[in-house]
Design a protein around this motif. Structure first.
Motif, PDB file in Angstrom:
ATOM      1  N   ARG A  18      36.373  69.378  53.583  1.00  0.00           N
ATOM      2  CA  ARG A  18      35.570  68.256  53.088  1.00  0.00           C
ATOM      3  C   ARG A  18      36.456  67.049  52.791  1.00  0.00           C
ATOM      4  NH1 ARG A  18      30.320  66.074  52.131  1.00  0.00           N
ATOM      5  NH2 ARG A  18      30.491  64.713  50.315  1.00  0.00           N
ATOM      6  N   GLU A  57      35.980  63.131  53.973  1.00  0.00           N
ATOM      7  CA  GLU A  57      35.959  62.057  52.988  1.00  0.00           C
ATOM      8  C   GLU A  57      37.042  61.026  53.279  1.00  0.00           C
ATOM      9  OE1 GLU A  57      36.416  64.126  49.317  1.00  0.00           O
ATOM     10  OE2 GLU A  57      34.277  64.591  49.118  1.00  0.00           O
ATOM     11  N   ILE A 111      28.682  60.177  53.925  1.00  0.00           N
ATOM     12  CA  ILE A 111      29.698  60.125  52.867  1.00  0.00           C
ATOM     13  C   ILE A 111      30.105  58.682  52.607  1.00  0.00           C
ATOM     14  CG2 ILE A 111      32.087  60.724  52.275  1.00  0.00           C
ATOM     15  CD1 ILE A 111      31.684  63.311  53.913  1.00  0.00           C
ATOM     16  N   GLN A 133      27.451  56.910  50.619  1.00  0.00           N
ATOM     17  CA  GLN A 133      27.479  57.353  49.220  1.00  0.00           C
ATOM     18  C   GLN A 133      28.647  56.717  48.474  1.00  0.00           C
ATOM     19  OE1 GLN A 133      27.594  61.639  49.180  1.00  0.00           O
ATOM     20  NE2 GLN A 133      25.639  61.850  50.248  1.00  0.00           N
ATOM     21  N   ARG A 134      29.810  56.659  49.144  1.00  0.00           N
ATOM     22  CA  ARG A 134      30.995  56.080  48.510  1.00  0.00           C
ATOM     23  C   ARG A 134      30.788  54.598  48.212  1.00  0.00           C
ATOM     24  NH1 ARG A 134      35.772  58.994  49.034  1.00  0.00           N
ATOM     25  NH2 ARG A 134      35.265  61.173  48.750  1.00  0.00           N
ATOM     26  N   ILE A 191      30.999  61.145  40.193  1.00  0.00           N
ATOM     27  CA  ILE A 191      30.736  61.376  41.613  1.00  0.00           C
ATOM     28  C   ILE A 191      29.710  62.482  41.785  1.00  0.00           C
ATOM     29  CG2 ILE A 191      31.765  62.212  43.768  1.00  0.00           C
ATOM     30  CD1 ILE A 191      34.367  60.823  42.917  1.00  0.00           C
ATOM     31  N   ARG A 234      26.284  61.181  41.129  1.00  0.00           N
ATOM     32  CA  ARG A 234      25.831  60.326  42.223  1.00  0.00           C
ATOM     33  C   ARG A 234      25.386  61.163  43.427  1.00  0.00           C
ATOM     34  NH1 ARG A 234      24.759  55.067  41.397  1.00  0.00           N
ATOM     35  NH2 ARG A 234      24.915  54.934  43.666  1.00  0.00           N
ATOM     36  N   GLU A 235      26.154  62.201  43.747  1.00  0.00           N
ATOM     37  CA  GLU A 235      25.825  63.052  44.885  1.00  0.00           C
ATOM     38  C   GLU A 235      24.539  63.829  44.637  1.00  0.00           C
ATOM     39  OE1 GLU A 235      29.285  65.413  45.592  1.00  0.00           O
ATOM     40  OE2 GLU A 235      30.338  63.816  46.675  1.00  0.00           O
ATOM     41  N   GLU A 236      24.350  64.279  43.405  1.00  0.00           N
ATOM     42  CA  GLU A 236      23.139  65.015  43.065  1.00  0.00           C
ATOM     43  C   GLU A 236      21.912  64.119  43.204  1.00  0.00           C
ATOM     44  OE1 GLU A 236      20.874  68.192  42.292  1.00  0.00           O
ATOM     45  OE2 GLU A 236      23.063  68.183  42.562  1.00  0.00           O
ATOM     46  N   ALA A 293      21.690  61.555  45.160  1.00  0.00           N
ATOM     47  CA  ALA A 293      21.501  61.292  46.594  1.00  0.00           C
ATOM     48  C   ALA A 293      20.783  62.452  47.265  1.00  0.00           C
ATOM     49  CB  ALA A 293      22.851  61.050  47.254  1.00  0.00           C
ATOM     50  N   LYS A 294      21.117  63.696  46.868  1.00  0.00           N
ATOM     51  CA  LYS A 294      20.456  64.876  47.434  1.00  0.00           C
ATOM     52  C   LYS A 294      18.989  64.911  47.032  1.00  0.00           C
ATOM     53  CE  LYS A 294      24.569  67.838  47.611  1.00  0.00           C
ATOM     54  NZ  LYS A 294      25.215  69.050  47.033  1.00  0.00           N
TER      55      LYS A 294
END
Length: 286
Positions: free
Chosen positions: A142, A146, A191, A194-195, A269, A272-274, A276-277
């Protein structure tokens, strides 16, 4: 009369002496010295041809070395991918792969036209295949994906799509591998998005002061006390072992980890990812 003759002779000698002296000065001047090699080269085409042929042999040797090195990298990244999971190593490999994929498929590709590629061992198609093979080997990490997404200078989604088209048209890899490569690029784009969103909304203390990018591995510089991303400062130290904010001496072993800030950034982070999901899931249900 004899005196006059001696005087006249002396003046003549002086004129000759001055003329000879000026000529010698001219011959020893830097301008004259620069001209002489050019004249010699023009007068010696055989030597020029010899140098050209040697350059051709060198070019062939370098290309053979490059091709064998790429094959070695394929084997190493396949057998020992864990060696490339370090933050710094992942970023360097991502930069290398993206940079050369850009060279082979970007706007500068016309600069790579070679009149007789076989003569010099220049195999652009093989080089493209090798690069994508290395990318696929490293993509199990991963961190590598990234790092590709973070490389705004070399990663270009349009250029990578052109690479996919070239792979398919020339059948440089099995269709399944090309499909995997295309699927990975979709992940990289996600990715990257999201970043970018995370950086736009991140507190200032989460951003690197030089690059304005989200800090992943925070370190404190001992003299200026500024906190930076480890990768960013390590890149700087490759060129100059100084603190970029006060020019004091700085070496990698002097960097101080900031675990409490890293914990805050990782939590930020993750949140934020959660989100986005959840947004993607809600969109899929609709």
């Amino acid at each position: 009369g004899r005196a006059a003759a001696r005087t006249g002779g002396g003046e003549g000698d002086d004129v000759k002496s001055r003329s000879t002296s000026e000529e010698e000065k001219g011959q020893s001047s830097p301008l004259h010295q620069r001209r002489r090699p050019q004249q010699q080269e023009q007068q010696n085409p055989a030597e020029e041809k010899k140098q050209y042929e040697q350059a051709e042999r060198n070019c062939y040797s370098y290309m053979r070395l490059a091709n064998s090195t790429m094959d070695l990298m394929i084997d190493v990244t396949e057998a020992h991918v864990q060696a490339f999971e370090d933050d710094i190593m992942a970023k360097r490999m991502a930069t290398m792969v993206s940079f050369y994929l850009n060279k082979l498929n970007g706007r500068q590709v016309r600069q790579l036209i070679v009149a007789n590629p076989k003569k010099y061992g220049f195999r652009s198609k093989e080089f493209l295949r090798q690069l994508v093979h290395i990318f696929l080997n490293l993509s199990v990490s991963r961190k590598f994906l990234e790092a590709v997404a973070d490389d705004e200078r070399s990663y270009d989604a349009k250029v990578f799509q052109r690479a996919i088209k070239a792979l398919r048209n020339r059948k440089l890899l099995p269709a399944a591998k090309i499909d995997s490569f295309e699927s990975l690029l979709t992940q990289v784009d996600a990715i990257q998005k999201q970043r970018q969103e995370a950086e736009e909304n991140a507190p200032d203390k989460f951003l690197d002061p030089l690059m304005s990018t989200l800090i992943r591995n925070p370190v404190r510089l001992p003299t200026s006390k500024v906190i930076m991303d480890r990768f960013v400062i390590m890149q700087h130290l490759l060129n100059s072992e100084t603190d970029p904010f006060n020019r004091a001496r700085l070496t990698p072993d002097m960097l101080e980890d900031v675990p409490e800030l890293k914990r805050e950034i990782d939590e930020y982070i993750a949140r934020r990812e959660e989100k986005a999901k959840e947004a993607a899931s809600a969109k899929g249900e609709k």
